[in-house]
Design a protein around this motif. Structure first.
Motif, PDB file in Angstrom:
ATOM      1  N   VAL A   1      11.922 -37.603 -44.199  1.00 40.70           N
ATOM      2  CA  VAL A   1      12.180 -36.342 -43.437  1.00 40.70           C
ATOM      3  C   VAL A   1      12.365 -36.423 -42.056  1.00 40.70           C
ATOM      4  O   VAL A   1      11.517 -37.221 -41.289  1.00 40.70           O
ATOM      5  N   PRO A   2      13.201 -35.965 -41.375  1.00 44.44           N
ATOM      6  CA  PRO A   2      13.220 -36.048 -39.890  1.00 44.44           C
ATOM      7  C   PRO A   2      11.953 -35.494 -39.199  1.00 44.44           C
ATOM      8  O   PRO A   2      11.359 -34.253 -39.807  1.00 44.44           O
ATOM      9  N   ALA A   3      11.611 -36.128 -38.272  1.00 46.90           N
ATOM     10  CA  ALA A   3      10.148 -35.784 -37.444  1.00 46.90           C
ATOM     11  C   ALA A   3      10.364 -34.495 -36.721  1.00 46.90           C
ATOM     12  O   ALA A   3       9.548 -33.869 -36.253  1.00 46.90           O
TER      13      ALA A   3
ATOM     14  N   ALA B   1       9.908 -30.173 -44.730  1.00 46.80           N
ATOM     15  CA  ALA B   1       8.908 -31.056 -45.191  1.00 46.80           C
ATOM     16  C   ALA B   1       8.173 -30.684 -46.311  1.00 46.80           C
ATOM     17  O   ALA B   1       7.368 -31.289 -47.051  1.00 46.80           O
ATOM     18  N   TRP B   2       8.196 -29.080 -46.584  1.00 44.74           N
ATOM     19  CA  TRP B   2       7.667 -28.741 -47.634  1.00 44.74           C
ATOM     20  C   TRP B   2       8.198 -29.091 -48.975  1.00 44.74           C
ATOM     21  O   TRP B   2       7.742 -28.981 -50.028  1.00 44.74           O
ATOM     22  N   PHE B   3       9.551 -29.523 -48.648  1.00 47.35           N
ATOM     23  CA  PHE B   3      10.220 -30.021 -50.003  1.00 47.35           C
ATOM     24  C   PHE B   3       9.362 -31.168 -50.671  1.00 47.35           C
ATOM     25  O   PHE B   3       9.532 -31.042 -51.926  1.00 47.35           O
ATOM     26  N   SER B   4       8.873 -31.899 -50.002  1.00 48.66           N
ATOM     27  CA  SER B   4       7.881 -32.990 -50.689  1.00 48.66           C
ATOM     28  C   SER B   4       6.462 -32.448 -51.097  1.00 48.66           C
ATOM     29  O   SER B   4       5.991 -32.615 -52.086  1.00 48.66           O
ATOM     30  N   GLN B   5       6.085 -31.667 -50.055  1.00 50.77           N
ATOM     31  CA  GLN B   5       4.496 -31.197 -50.310  1.00 50.77           C
ATOM     32  C   GLN B   5       4.479 -30.388 -51.522  1.00 50.77           C
ATOM     33  O   GLN B   5       3.217 -30.255 -52.032  1.00 50.77           O
ATOM     34  N   TYR B   6       5.319 -29.403 -51.580  1.00 53.65           N
ATOM     35  CA  TYR B   6       5.254 -28.376 -52.720  1.00 53.65           C
ATOM     36  C   TYR B   6       5.362 -29.000 -54.070  1.00 53.65           C
ATOM     37  O   TYR B   6       4.610 -28.354 -54.899  1.00 53.65           O
TER      38      TYR B   6
ATOM     39  N   THR C   1      10.383 -44.357 -52.766  1.00 53.35           N
ATOM     40  CA  THR C   1      11.345 -43.479 -52.257  1.00 53.35           C
ATOM     41  C   THR C   1      12.286 -42.957 -53.052  1.00 53.35           C
ATOM     42  O   THR C   1      13.134 -43.625 -53.615  1.00 53.35           O
ATOM     43  N   LYS C   2      12.257 -41.322 -53.053  1.00 56.46           N
ATOM     44  CA  LYS C   2      12.978 -40.748 -54.149  1.00 56.46           C
ATOM     45  C   LYS C   2      14.029 -40.137 -53.757  1.00 56.46           C
ATOM     46  O   LYS C   2      15.081 -39.903 -54.239  1.00 56.46           O
ATOM     47  N   ALA C   3      13.853 -39.636 -52.343  1.00 56.05           N
ATOM     48  CA  ALA C   3      14.927 -38.503 -51.731  1.00 56.05           C
ATOM     49  C   ALA C   3      14.709 -38.751 -50.253  1.00 56.05           C
ATOM     50  O   ALA C   3      13.605 -39.078 -49.612  1.00 56.05           O
ATOM     51  N   ILE C   4      15.827 -38.555 -49.542  1.00 53.85           N
ATOM     52  CA  ILE C   4      15.954 -38.128 -47.883  1.00 53.85           C
ATOM     53  C   ILE C   4      16.235 -36.944 -47.844  1.00 53.85           C
ATOM     54  O   ILE C   4      17.494 -36.231 -48.492  1.00 53.85           O
ATOM     55  N   VAL C   5      15.730 -35.957 -46.886  1.00 57.29           N
ATOM     56  CA  VAL C   5      16.181 -34.717 -46.802  1.00 57.29           C
ATOM     57  C   VAL C   5      16.832 -34.677 -45.081  1.00 57.29           C
ATOM     58  O   VAL C   5      16.061 -35.350 -44.124  1.00 57.29           O
ATOM     59  N   VAL C   6      17.978 -34.291 -45.200  1.00 58.37           N
ATOM     60  CA  VAL C   6      18.600 -34.664 -43.794  1.00 58.37           C
ATOM     61  C   VAL C   6      18.695 -32.989 -43.294  1.00 58.37           C
ATOM     62  O   VAL C   6      19.407 -32.048 -44.049  1.00 58.37           O
TER      63      VAL C   6
END
Ligand SMILES: Cc1ncc(COP(=O)(O)O)c(C=O)c1O
Length: 365
Positions: free
Chosen positions: A81-83, A90-95, A125-130
């Motif tokens: 995820v971009p910083a 970033a909730w995409f992964s955290q949830y 690594t499963k995904a990239i959030v752009v």
């Protein structure tokens, strides 16, 4: 002169009658949670943006959550995820119990730097959030190349980028799935919360349709744990009124951006750089200045609204302390957080107001 940063009253006043008429129809048919207004909006939104399909949900954050679930992202997985983005990316992964791995951004486009991604990839690594930040598409081609080489999903956070294009293709239709937000201040905003999931993958769209309604396809028969993430009928009704204006409003944002790009000549101000591969839809017009806080206070004295979007990069947010990131890890994101200032760019601004902003910026010493 007073120049607002956001003015929702100004945006909605000309649409008041049409909105009330639409709400009256919703009251008559009673489709408040999903229903005919949502169905019409899903079809209209996909068509207007040139997307294969769209599923309405309660917010952009819910869209990201349901995409993560539908993709089977979970504990043990990593997501890049971009910083520098809004926290919900970033909730995409955290949830879903996965781990966020931050990447720096490109200093020109403020979107994830494709060159920083490769070295972050592990077998987890499963995904990239752009994130198509501030309305500017990220550089998708190299990202898709890396993702397909490693069998990784690409999720487009398009919350700020309705109608944005990348090499002639609509964002939200390029990666494996897209998440849009209709928060009231977005380029297309509801009168409350709203969001949509987009994808060319019909199975993924079917899956999120079930997930948004308690994991149920057939009434009171629940296939798995689901959620109540339905887009509301009244919100969809408001979006149906506003959707036909999106293209014109976007063109107006782009015109104001061109006026800023051509008119702001203060040598201490860095202007955003339009990418070669697709014009921004300018959700934000974000400049940089070494003395950003002093500039913000000066603009306020002149009656000009502005906002710091965003003051903290995500790797330094307290909620991610446990990951052990430190200052200096992502210099471009950190520098942007220190110096960024977003100027008024809502389409309802008058030319006089835009000229006034330019004049005051050029006079700042
Ligand atoms: C980049 C980005 N991602 C996700 C979201 C979340 O959308 P929402 O506020 O509709 O939950 C937003 C909007 O606030 C956003 O700007």
């Amino acid at each position: 002169m007073k120049v607002p940063f956001i003015d929702l009253q100004r945006a909605h006043a000309p649409l008041k009658e049409e909105l009330l008429e639409a709400f009256s129809k919703t009251l008559d048919h009673g489709g408040f949670c999903l229903g005919p207004d949502v169905e019409a909006f899903e079809a209209g939104f996909a068509e207007e943006l040139g997307l294969a399909g769209a599923v309405g949900v309660g917010s952009g954050t819910e869209a990201l959550h349901l995409i993560a679930l539908a993709m089977g992202v979970g504990p043990g997985d990593e997501v890049i995820v971009p910083a520098f983005t809004f926290i919900a990316s970033a909730w995409f992964s955290q949830y879903v119990g996965a781990k966020v791995v931050f990447a720096d951004i490109d200093p020109k486009t403020f979107t994830i730097d494709p060159q920083s991604i490769e070295k972050l990839i592990t077998e987890k690594t499963k995904a990239i959030v752009v994130t198509h930040l501030f309305g500017q598409a990220a550089d998708m081609e190299p990202i898709l190349g890396i993702a397909s080489e490693h069998g990784i999903k690409v999720v487009e956070d398009a919350a700020q980028a309705h109608l944005a294009q990348y090499k002639g293709r609509s964002v939200g239709d390029i990666g494996d799935a897209g998440a849009f937000s209709f928060y009231p201040t977005k380029n297309l905003g509801a009168l409350g919360e709203g969001g949509a999931i987009t994808s060319r993958d019909g199975e993924l769209l079917d899956q999120v349709r079930i997930l948004r309604a308690h994991g149920s396809k057939e009434r009171y028969l629940n296939h798995f744990v689901g959620y109540n993430n339905r887009l509301e009928g009244l919100q969809a009704a408001s979006l149906n009124v506003k959707l036909p204006h999106l293209r014109g409003k976007t063109a107006r944002r782009q015109k104001i951006a061109r006026a800023y790009l051509g008119g702001i000549r203060n040598p201490d101000i860095s202007l955003p750089m339009p990418a070669r591969y697709g014009e921004s839809v300018y959700h934000m017009f974000t400049i940089r200045h070494a003395e950003r806080d002093r500039l913000k206070a000066y603009l306020a004295e002149q009656g000009i609204g502005s906002d710091i979007v965003y003051p903290y990069p995500l790797h330094l947010q307290p909620c991610f302390n446990f990951l052990g990131y430190k200052e200096g890890d992502f210099p471009v994101s950190e520098e942007l957080a220190r110096t960024c200032l977003s100027l008024p760019i809502v389409p309802e601004l008058t030319d006089e107001e835009v000229d006034y902003v330019i004049e005051k910026l050029n006079a700042f010493e």
